[in-house]
Write a protein that holds these residues in place. Sequence first.
Motif, PDB file in Angstrom:
ATOM      1  N   ARG A 412      38.462  43.102  33.409  1.00 37.97           N
ATOM      2  CA  ARG A 412      39.164  43.396  34.662  1.00 37.97           C
ATOM      3  C   ARG A 412      39.246  42.148  35.535  1.00 37.97           C
ATOM      4  NH1 ARG A 412      35.397  47.910  34.398  1.00 37.97           N
ATOM      5  NH2 ARG A 412      36.472  49.722  33.528  1.00 37.97           N
ATOM      6  N   ALA A 413      38.147  41.389  35.586  1.00 34.64           N
ATOM      7  CA  ALA A 413      38.142  40.167  36.395  1.00 34.64           C
ATOM      8  C   ALA A 413      39.131  39.144  35.847  1.00 34.64           C
ATOM      9  CB  ALA A 413      36.737  39.579  36.461  1.00 34.64           C
ATOM     10  N   LEU A 414      39.154  38.957  34.539  1.00 36.12           N
ATOM     11  CA  LEU A 414      40.061  37.977  33.942  1.00 36.12           C
ATOM     12  C   LEU A 414      41.516  38.390  34.126  1.00 36.12           C
ATOM     13  CD1 LEU A 414      38.146  37.186  30.617  1.00 36.12           C
ATOM     14  CD2 LEU A 414      38.259  35.793  32.683  1.00 36.12           C
ATOM     15  N   GLU A 415      41.784  39.675  34.044  1.00 37.59           N
ATOM     16  CA  GLU A 415      43.165  40.144  34.260  1.00 37.59           C
ATOM     17  C   GLU A 415      43.601  39.930  35.701  1.00 37.59           C
ATOM     18  OE1 GLU A 415      45.774  44.288  33.792  1.00 37.59           O
ATOM     19  OE2 GLU A 415      43.675  44.220  33.162  1.00 37.59           O
ATOM     20  N   ARG A 416      42.653  40.068  36.624  1.00 36.47           N
ATOM     21  CA  ARG A 416      42.974  39.961  38.049  1.00 36.47           C
ATOM     22  C   ARG A 416      43.084  38.503  38.502  1.00 36.47           C
ATOM     23  NH1 ARG A 416      38.871  42.621  39.714  1.00 36.47           N
ATOM     24  NH2 ARG A 416      37.521  40.804  40.026  1.00 36.47           N
ATOM     25  N   GLU A 428      39.961  31.918  46.848  1.00 37.79           N
ATOM     26  CA  GLU A 428      39.971  32.926  45.783  1.00 37.79           C
ATOM     27  C   GLU A 428      39.002  34.063  46.092  1.00 37.79           C
ATOM     28  OE1 GLU A 428      40.931  30.056  41.936  1.00 37.79           O
ATOM     29  OE2 GLU A 428      38.850  30.443  42.530  1.00 37.79           O
ATOM     30  N   ILE A 429      37.889  33.749  46.742  1.00 38.22           N
ATOM     31  CA  ILE A 429      36.909  34.789  47.060  1.00 38.22           C
ATOM     32  C   ILE A 429      37.522  35.808  48.015  1.00 38.22           C
ATOM     33  CG2 ILE A 429      34.633  35.254  48.049  1.00 38.22           C
ATOM     34  CD1 ILE A 429      33.804  32.443  47.213  1.00 38.22           C
ATOM     35  N   ASP A 430      38.154  35.310  49.082  1.00 39.20           N
ATOM     36  CA  ASP A 430      38.786  36.215  50.048  1.00 39.20           C
ATOM     37  C   ASP A 430      39.939  36.986  49.418  1.00 39.20           C
ATOM     38  OD1 ASP A 430      37.034  35.267  51.998  1.00 39.20           O
ATOM     39  OD2 ASP A 430      38.393  33.635  52.556  1.00 39.20           O
ATOM     40  N   GLN A 431      40.660  36.325  48.524  1.00 34.39           N
ATOM     41  CA  GLN A 431      41.842  36.946  47.937  1.00 34.39           C
ATOM     42  C   GLN A 431      41.484  38.080  46.983  1.00 34.39           C
ATOM     43  OE1 GLN A 431      44.285  34.140  45.847  1.00 34.39           O
ATOM     44  NE2 GLN A 431      45.676  35.717  45.034  1.00 34.39           N
ATOM     45  N   HIS A 432      40.417  37.891  46.187  1.00 35.62           N
ATOM     46  CA  HIS A 432      40.136  38.856  45.124  1.00 35.62           C
ATOM     47  C   HIS A 432      38.978  39.795  45.429  1.00 35.62           C
ATOM     48  CE1 HIS A 432      43.018  36.853  42.543  1.00 35.62           C
ATOM     49  NE2 HIS A 432      42.394  35.697  42.711  1.00 35.62           N
ATOM     50  N   ALA A 433      38.161  39.497  46.464  1.00 35.05           N
ATOM     51  CA  ALA A 433      37.034  40.383  46.758  1.00 35.05           C
ATOM     52  C   ALA A 433      37.512  41.732  47.295  1.00 35.05           C
ATOM     53  CB  ALA A 433      36.100  39.716  47.757  1.00 35.05           C
ATOM     54  N   ARG A 434      38.498  41.711  48.185  1.00 33.61           N
ATOM     55  CA  ARG A 434      39.103  42.938  48.726  1.00 33.61           C
ATOM     56  C   ARG A 434      38.053  43.836  49.377  1.00 33.61           C
ATOM     57  NH1 ARG A 434      42.823  44.411  43.400  1.00 33.61           N
ATOM     58  NH2 ARG A 434      43.977  42.448  43.327  1.00 33.61           N
ATOM     59  N   LEU A 435      37.349  43.258  50.356  1.00 35.63           N
ATOM     60  CA  LEU A 435      36.354  44.016  51.115  1.00 35.63           C
ATOM     61  C   LEU A 435      37.051  44.995  52.050  1.00 35.63           C
ATOM     62  CD1 LEU A 435      33.756  41.323  52.238  1.00 35.63           C
ATOM     63  CD2 LEU A 435      33.248  43.339  50.891  1.00 35.63           C
ATOM     64  N   ASP A 436      36.564  46.230  52.101  1.00 35.66           N
ATOM     65  CA  ASP A 436      37.068  47.123  53.151  1.00 35.66           C
ATOM     66  C   ASP A 436      36.324  46.803  54.442  1.00 35.66           C
ATOM     67  OD1 ASP A 436      34.584  48.453  53.113  1.00 35.66           O
ATOM     68  OD2 ASP A 436      35.294  49.955  51.688  1.00 35.66           O
ATOM     69  N   ALA A 437      36.766  47.396  55.535  1.00 37.53           N
ATOM     70  CA  ALA A 437      36.237  47.033  56.852  1.00 37.53           C
ATOM     71  C   ALA A 437      34.738  47.315  56.961  1.00 37.53           C
ATOM     72  CB  ALA A 437      36.996  47.789  57.943  1.00 37.53           C
TER      73      ALA A 437
END
Length: 497
Positions: A412-416, A428-437
């Motif tokens: 999943r990580a490699l696909e993303r 990349e961390i901010d882009q792919h982590a997708r933290l909710d509030a």
Amino acid sequence: MTVEVHLANGLPSFTLVGLAETEVKEARERVRSALQNAGLEFPHNKRITVNLAPADLPKDSGRFDLAIALGILAASGQIDGSRLAGHEFAGELSLSGELRPVRGALAMSLALQAAEPALALVLPPGSAEEAALVPGAAVWRAVHLLDVVRRFLPEGSAAADGPPGEGWSRMAGGAPAAAPAVYPDLADVKGQAAAKRALEIAAAGGHGLLLVGPPGSGKSMLAQRFAGLLPPMTVQEALESAAVASLAGQFLLERWARRPTCSPHHSASAAALVGGGSPPRPGEISLAHQGVLFLDELPEFPRAALEALREPLETGHITIARAARRSQFPARFQFVGAMNPCPCGWRGAAHRACRCTPDQVARYQGKLSGPLLDRIDLHLEVPALAPRELLEAPPGESTAAVRARCVAARGRALERQGKPNQALAGREIDQHARLDAAAAAFLQTAAARLGWSARATHRALKVARSIADLEGAAGVQVAHVAEAVQYRRGLMMDGAG
């Protein structure tokens, strides 16, 4: 490397130049004896000069023997020197003329793949099979010096026109179909559910791991089974790992496509760990490339050796700079460290009292610097099991079952994002982590209260991303962050005294 041979009239001599080490200079006696015992003519009445180019690069090992012998034969007219074009030769000669394996054959074959035009590689048995693992490589195996000589005799001679002997054969290029690698089974470790969970997260995201616990709690068993949780090696990863092992003379064909686990003793020096020498050679961290580096009794390693791990843990390679030469080796490994909580080892153990003072514990744990601990993603306490739990606990999940989840999560990580979560950096961390509030607020509070650095905060976020991938979640939620925070609490000083 190029071997040049010149024959001239004058006082008979054999001069070898080109910054050669002792084992290369000794080729004079090996080549002379091999030529004579093979029934070939050695030009005793000539002044022989052998140049190993480039002149400023140190040469070691006996791999130049075959090339030197062929150069002498070509210069004396016994073979056709023009037919040697398009070939590379490497092999150590015995006094009878038989060819012996050399280290670094796979690395040579990989380098020749990038050459234009493509070159054929002639190697001894043992080395030829190794070099032929490179897809598309043109590799010939020769058993004896005479097998090579027959291939390059002047055209028209009876031996040149005849069929090649049994000692000369072309190797089929390409890696063999590797059987599934066999690793120690995780089911052998009883109990320790939290530690097994940490291993699963580390394997899913490519994270480093530090296990802290009393003697006999199972830290080494867990570490030795970690490589089995990693995804199967691709052909490129297997070639990279095998090439480094080949340079060190440690490659074994039966270990093809099996992730290595390197576990050096705690007396290892910094040079042994990261590489060095003259010429520089790969160290343990490079031999663990695409595998696992396990350092048991971590605080007992020399401080300089541990601090040398900082950059490789971040970059995935090691650069060894010396006054005369600069070399770079790959070092993309997964780190697993193990240590006792105190000098006596029994701090926090329920069945045995610790006799260490707080100062002794602080001094012992202080052997690991903050910057090094900051680069290890997961810190986990591994408690000792009670005898009843050890004897009556049923076997846990097998390595195959846990590996399936790890492979799915890494997929999943490699696909993303095209890389494991541990390798994410910057935006990349901010882009792919997708933290909710809620998760973002929780992480900010935890980082402030625990006094984390920016690196520690980012690493906890990457661990949370791996936990979410194991669950198949699109975004990182509070539960994922909370579990990741538990793995970054650091070494605990407030255990039982």
